[in-house]
Write an enzyme that holds these catalytic residues in place. Structure first.
Site, mmCIF file in Angstrom:
data_model
loop_
_atom_site.group_PDB
_atom_site.id
_atom_site.type_symbol
_atom_site.label_atom_id
_atom_site.label_comp_id
_atom_site.label_asym_id
_atom_site.label_seq_id
_atom_site.Cartn_x
_atom_site.Cartn_y
_atom_site.Cartn_z
ATOM 1 N N HIS A 203 61.644 65.011 -43.307
ATOM 2 C CA HIS A 203 61.645 63.783 -44.117
ATOM 3 C C HIS A 203 61.494 64.059 -45.607
ATOM 4 O O HIS A 203 61.913 63.256 -46.429
ATOM 5 C CB HIS A 203 60.595 62.802 -43.593
ATOM 6 C CG HIS A 203 61.061 62.142 -42.336
ATOM 7 N ND1 HIS A 203 60.709 62.582 -41.093
ATOM 8 C CD2 HIS A 203 61.939 61.124 -42.137
ATOM 9 C CE1 HIS A 203 61.320 61.856 -40.175
ATOM 10 N NE2 HIS A 203 62.068 60.955 -40.773
ATOM 11 N N GLU B 110 67.993 58.464 -30.003
ATOM 12 C CA GLU B 110 67.541 59.752 -30.571
ATOM 13 C C GLU B 110 66.727 60.568 -29.574
ATOM 14 O O GLU B 110 66.221 61.625 -29.904
ATOM 15 C CB GLU B 110 66.768 59.527 -31.872
ATOM 16 C CG GLU B 110 65.703 58.465 -31.819
ATOM 17 C CD GLU B 110 65.059 58.182 -33.165
ATOM 18 O OE1 GLU B 110 65.251 58.940 -34.116
ATOM 19 O OE2 GLU B 110 64.330 57.180 -33.259
ATOM 20 N N ASP C 104 66.633 63.500 -34.801
ATOM 21 C CA ASP C 104 65.761 63.708 -33.648
ATOM 22 C C ASP C 104 66.553 64.088 -32.411
ATOM 23 O O ASP C 104 66.098 64.906 -31.615
ATOM 24 C CB ASP C 104 64.932 62.440 -33.378
ATOM 25 C CG ASP C 104 63.720 62.386 -34.292
ATOM 26 O OD1 ASP C 104 63.060 63.427 -34.456
ATOM 27 O OD2 ASP C 104 63.451 61.315 -34.861
ATOM 28 N N CYS D 233 72.851 57.155 -37.993
ATOM 29 C CA CYS D 233 72.069 57.156 -39.228
ATOM 30 C C CYS D 233 71.317 58.462 -39.426
ATOM 31 O O CYS D 233 70.540 58.595 -40.353
ATOM 32 C CB CYS D 233 71.131 55.958 -39.279
ATOM 33 S SG CYS D 233 69.990 55.904 -37.905
#
Ligand code: PEP
Ligand code: MG
Length: 579
Positions: free
Chosen positions: A190, A432, A456, A503
């Site tokens: 992230h 995910e 993920d 995404c």
């Protein structure tokens, strides 16, 4: 001069002076004291409290406005420091426990935070981060540490650190951070995602940059090639200034596509949306030609370290994004905390396997109180635009059913209170978790859309921690196992007529654009900065050409084979630069 090789995490070139950031979470010393030392320990405490009070007083004077409730926060910290009960508790514990004051203070704070987290009253629960902040301030004085906060940076720097947590990155002074170089981290961590969102060139996974660079050293961050050059000579700097100019020129040229649709040469219209982490990012959407927001990572509101955002604060953030997008679709993902996104305000979760642990929808389904606050804020904001709600980390129908039940309860409550909400809000899920991908045919009947979270999905399919630089070589979007799952998910969605987007970072990777088109993806969502290049590629290909490419790739047996083949096609046929 020395060149270090790492992972290219955010494109662009930065040249400047390093700032070596050392995590400011102190290690707390613990040792016994005897009767004769108690008074001296308490004296140390009161001196540290006085220094912290003076420091806060100074901050209050210079802060002037109440921007972001800054003044209110400082006032409440000052109140905590002057609370006689606080001082008395520390004194009596020193007498009782006979341990050094740093440890006594630390334990006291832990207990207070645990108590507050159990409180019914939301306001009280929200005070935990304030308590941590005040404690840290006192501890810094007790331990003679200089408090350095990334939000206080006043000079342009290249941030160098061993590791940077998303909660640190979200709070940094972005105008001053021109580049990032870290020992740790992977391309889809992230922190990397935030660097791209803020358009800061970044190289991660450098292993030992924090050991070879000191504050003030001149360095070059080459985010395109994943390299960092320390002590660059004049010739190297000149070369990089030239690359920097060319890179910017290419970016500006691509922006010329902003007003044009993402349409293939044979007329298939795709949707290119942006991923955002904070409402301020919406400005970048327009300047990169996004068709809306495909993923708003709402949990970043919780990582800013100023307490749990209240329903009203969340409502304002969501409304702001919806209003500025003026009826373009905005998909807001419900809280995806946990894993590497630990909210200081929740006191941190200590788990053996956080990535497989109490994350995302699992966290929300057991903290229904927090989940409901968020859903209320979302539904109230829904009247301002085209909101879509998305649940993260769904692993099967049970979780989805429970999430729907809670959503229905919140809708019912709001209707009973007479609050206006939009009636037809589409609800989707992220795919995910491999179990969700493999049961996509079952899940597809229950939702309005899918969005594939490859960050993920790849991590769980290949069992490779997305943030661990030591095994980053295994993190392979083109692994045949991943490609087969993507195909299954897209076909399952289309079989029942729902759209499927992506995404995860793969959606913004130019190497993957044509493959994803050939697999039938309807929507790509990525950091705004990636949109123009993906659009350029889409506008130069036909669907049948993409399908043919996929046909060839699906026959291949290893990711190495796919990687080499795709890189060659993308370079020769689509002019995608390989750095
Ligand atoms: C993903 O997993 O691909 C995703 C988009 O979610 P996040 O990166 O926030 O985990
Ligand atoms: Mg995810």
């Amino acid at each position: 001069m020395n060149e270090l090789s790492g992972i290219s995490a955010s494109p662009g070139i930065a040249i400047g002076q390093a700032f070596l950031y050392v995590d400011d979470t102190p290690t707390i010393p613990r040792y016994k004291i005897d009767d004769t030392q108690v008074d001296a320990e308490f004296e140390r405490f009161t001196v540290a409290v006085d220094k912290a009070t003076a420091e806060l007083g100074g901050l209050k004077q210079v802060s002037g406005t109440n921007e972001g409730n800054q003044l209110e926060m400082l006032e409440s910290h000052l109140l905590l420091l002057s609370d006689p009960e606080f001082t008395a508790s520390i004194e009596s514990r020193l007498q009782k426990n006979r341990l050094n004051v740093e440890w006594v203070l630390y334990r006291f704070i832990q207990e207070q935070v645990e108590k507050l987290q159990r409180a019914e009253d939301q306001y009280l629960r929200e005070r935990t981060s304030d308590i941590y902040d005040v404690a840290k301030r006192i501890l810094n004085h007790l331990m003679f540490r200089q408090r350095i906060s990334l939000s206080d940076l006043e000079q342009e720097v290249i941030l160098v650190a061993h590791e940077l947590m998303p909660s640190d990155a979200i709070g940094m002074n972005k105008r001053m951070v021109k580049g990032i170089a870290l020992d740790a981290g992977g391309k889809t961590s992230h922190t990397a995602i935030l660097a791209r969102a803020f358009e800061i060139p970044a190289v991660l996974g450098l292993s030992r940059i924090s050991q070879v660079v000191r504050t003030g050293d001149e360095i070059v961050v080459d985010g395109n090639r994943g390299r960092v050059i320390t002590y660059p000579d004049d010739k190297t700097k000149k070369r990089y200034f030239r690359v920097q100019r060319e890179w910017r020129k290419r970016e500006v040229a691509l922006m010329g596509l902003n007003e044009l649709p993402a349409e293939t040469r044979d007329g298939k219209l795709l949707s290119l949306k942006a991923n955002i982490e904070v409402p301020e990012e919406v400005d970048a959407l327009a300047s990169h030609g996004a068709d809306g927001v495909g993923l708003y990572r709402s949990e970043f509101l919780f990582l800013r370290g100023l307490g749990l955002p209240s329903e009203q604060q969340q409502y304002e953030a969501y409304s702001q994004v919806l209003t500025s997008l003026q009826d373009k679709p905005v998909t807001i993902r419900t809280l995806d905390l946990g894993g590497d996104k630990i909210a200081p305000v929740l006191g941190g979760f200590s788990e053996q396997n956080p990535i497989l642990g109490w994350r995302a929808i699992r966290f929300c389904l057991s903290r229904v109180d927090l989940f409901k606050v968020q859903l209320r804020a979302l539904l109230r904001a829904s009247v301002y635009g085209d909101l879509r709600i998305m649940f993260p980390m769904i692993s099967g129908v049970e979780e989805l059913n429970r999430a729907y039940e809670i959503l229905d309860e919140v809708k019912y409550d709001l209707r009973t209170e007479g609050v206006a909400i939009r009636q037809d809000i589409p609800v989707g899920i992220m795919i995910e978790v491999p179990s969700a991908a493999m049961t996509a045919d079952i899940l597809a009947h229950k939702v309005d859309f899918f969005s594939i979270g490859t960050n993920d999905l790849i991590q769980y399919t290949i069992a490779v921690d997305r943030g661990n630089e030591k095994i980053a070589y295994l993190y392979e979007p083109f692994h045949p196992g991943v490609l087969r799952l993507l195909k299954t998910v897209i076909e399952s969605a289309h079989a029942v007529g729902i759209p499927v987007g992506m995404c995860g970072e793969m959606a913004g990777d130019p190497q993957a654009t044509v493959i994803l088109l050939g697999l039938g993806l309807d929507e790509y969502s990525m950091s705004s900065v990636g949109i123009p290049e993906v659009k350029r590629i889409i506008r130069s290909v036909t669907v049948s050409e993409a399908e043919e490419l996929v046909g060839t790739v699906m026959e291949m047996r290893s990711y190495q084979e796919v990687d080499a083949f795709v890189a060659d096609v993308m370079q020769k046929r689509f002019d995608v630069k390989v750095y």
